[in-house]
Write a protein that holds these residues in place. Structure first.
Motif, PDB file in Angstrom:
ATOM      1  N   ILE A   9       0.888  -1.206  -0.030  1.00  0.00           N
ATOM      2  CA  ILE A   9      -0.091  -0.065  -0.003  1.00  0.00           C
ATOM      3  C   ILE A   9       0.775   1.321   0.037  1.00  0.00           C
ATOM      4  O   ILE A   9       0.441   2.093  -0.504  1.00  0.00           O
ATOM      5  N   ASN A  10       1.834   1.295   0.525  1.00  0.00           N
ATOM      6  CA  ASN A  10       3.062   2.364   0.429  1.00  0.00           C
ATOM      7  C   ASN A  10       3.482   2.620  -0.836  1.00  0.00           C
ATOM      8  O   ASN A  10       3.484   3.917  -1.314  1.00  0.00           O
ATOM      9  N   THR A  18      -1.476  10.694   4.469  1.00  0.00           N
ATOM     10  CA  THR A  18      -2.418  10.651   3.313  1.00  0.00           C
ATOM     11  C   THR A  18      -2.886   9.010   3.301  1.00  0.00           C
ATOM     12  O   THR A  18      -2.239   8.535   2.279  1.00  0.00           O
ATOM     13  N   PRO A  19      -3.540   8.468   4.151  1.00  0.00           N
ATOM     14  CA  PRO A  19      -3.755   7.102   4.007  1.00  0.00           C
ATOM     15  C   PRO A  19      -4.837   6.840   2.768  1.00  0.00           C
ATOM     16  O   PRO A  19      -5.841   6.225   3.000  1.00  0.00           O
ATOM     17  N   ASP A 202      -4.882   7.187  13.391  1.00  0.00           N
ATOM     18  CA  ASP A 202      -5.135   8.321  12.521  1.00  0.00           C
ATOM     19  C   ASP A 202      -5.449   8.029  11.145  1.00  0.00           C
ATOM     20  O   ASP A 202      -6.344   8.847  10.633  1.00  0.00           O
ATOM     21  N   THR A 203      -5.328   6.720  10.666  1.00  0.00           N
ATOM     22  CA  THR A 203      -6.119   6.405   9.355  1.00  0.00           C
ATOM     23  C   THR A 203      -7.496   6.304   9.608  1.00  0.00           C
ATOM     24  O   THR A 203      -8.202   6.982   8.548  1.00  0.00           O
ATOM     25  N   CYS A 208     -12.929   8.913   8.994  1.00  0.00           N
ATOM     26  CA  CYS A 208     -13.994   9.297   9.492  1.00  0.00           C
ATOM     27  C   CYS A 208     -14.234  10.813   9.077  1.00  0.00           C
ATOM     28  O   CYS A 208     -15.585  11.348   8.795  1.00  0.00           O
ATOM     29  N   ARG A 209     -13.279  11.621   9.213  1.00  0.00           N
ATOM     30  CA  ARG A 209     -13.663  13.120   8.625  1.00  0.00           C
ATOM     31  C   ARG A 209     -14.060  13.183   7.338  1.00  0.00           C
ATOM     32  O   ARG A 209     -14.795  13.981   6.899  1.00  0.00           O
ATOM     33  N   LYS A 210     -13.572  12.162   6.327  1.00  0.00           N
ATOM     34  CA  LYS A 210     -13.914  12.225   4.905  1.00  0.00           C
ATOM     35  C   LYS A 210     -15.434  11.744   4.917  1.00  0.00           C
ATOM     36  O   LYS A 210     -16.325  12.381   4.005  1.00  0.00           O
TER      37      LYS A 210
END
Length: 213
Positions: A9-10, A18-19, A202-203, A208-210
């Protein structure tokens, strides 16, 4: 959590800040699997004490959460079979073998609200050392974050604040913000590698913010 998966994924462009990555014009969010994180946490906790912040200890100093505290609680709690604070706990929860270490259910049952409450109760009644408060507080926080990331119902279950689906008024985002700081300030003593719960929180906080934007 496997190194190959993380590197994959990286390489696609997903990072802690920015996950997500772009694929054919679509934004693909990458998150770690909460049940797997919980199991990894339990398995590391079996082998390593955890250094916790000052506000975890009744002495006002940095404290150590220990798996031994849970083992001691289990012994004390089962001395009177007619009054057990954590009846779900068994020997396989306390001293799991190789196969049992792979079971998420056992990890969730021992890192639970009932066990945390039982630890606090035994400390209050002077049945176990006051140092156990550190372990009880840690378990309580782990239980809350697992509830918040693993809820399947829009309604509260058993009155647990974060066992419902996320909404703008549910308090989940505040919890994620609090625990993001918390997980940056705890560490397994003597462990070379352990799950990055800062990345976990954090991810999902970002996701959730999105979702609520």
């Amino acid at each position: 959590m496997d190194g190959v998966n993380v590197r994959a994924i990286n390489s696609l462009g997903s990072t802690l800040g920015t996950p997500y990555f772009q694929l054919q014009g679509n934004e693909i969010v990458t998150i770690m699997d909460p049940p797997h994180l919980l199991k990894c946490f339990r398995n590391n906790f079996l082998k390593h004490n955890i250094e916790c912040p000052e506000n975890f200890s009744i002495h006002g100093t940095t404290g150590l959460a220990k798996w031994k505290h849970i083992q001691d609680f289990f012994k004390v709690d089962n001395k009177n079979p007619n009054f057990v604070l954590a009846p779900a706990l068994t020997e396989q929860h306390i001293n799991p073998n190789g196969k049992q270490k792979m079971k998420v259910k056992l990890a969730a049952q021992v890192l639970s609200h009932s066990v945390a409450a039982g630890l606090f109760a035994k400390v209050s009644s002077n049945h176990i050392s006051p140092d156990v408060v550190v372990t009880a507080t840690l378990i309580s926080k782990i239980d809350s974050i697992f509830d918040a990331l693993n809820a399947e119902s829009p309604d509260l279950k058993r009155g647990k604040k974060f066992s419902s689906n996320l909404s703008k008024s549910s308090g989940h985002l505040e919890l994620f913000s609090e625990l993001k700081t918390f997980f940056k300030n705890v560490k397994f003593i003597g462990a070379c590698v352990y799950p990055s719960f800062g990345q976990w929180v954090d991810t999902n906080n970002w996701g959730c913010r999105k979702a609520l934007a």
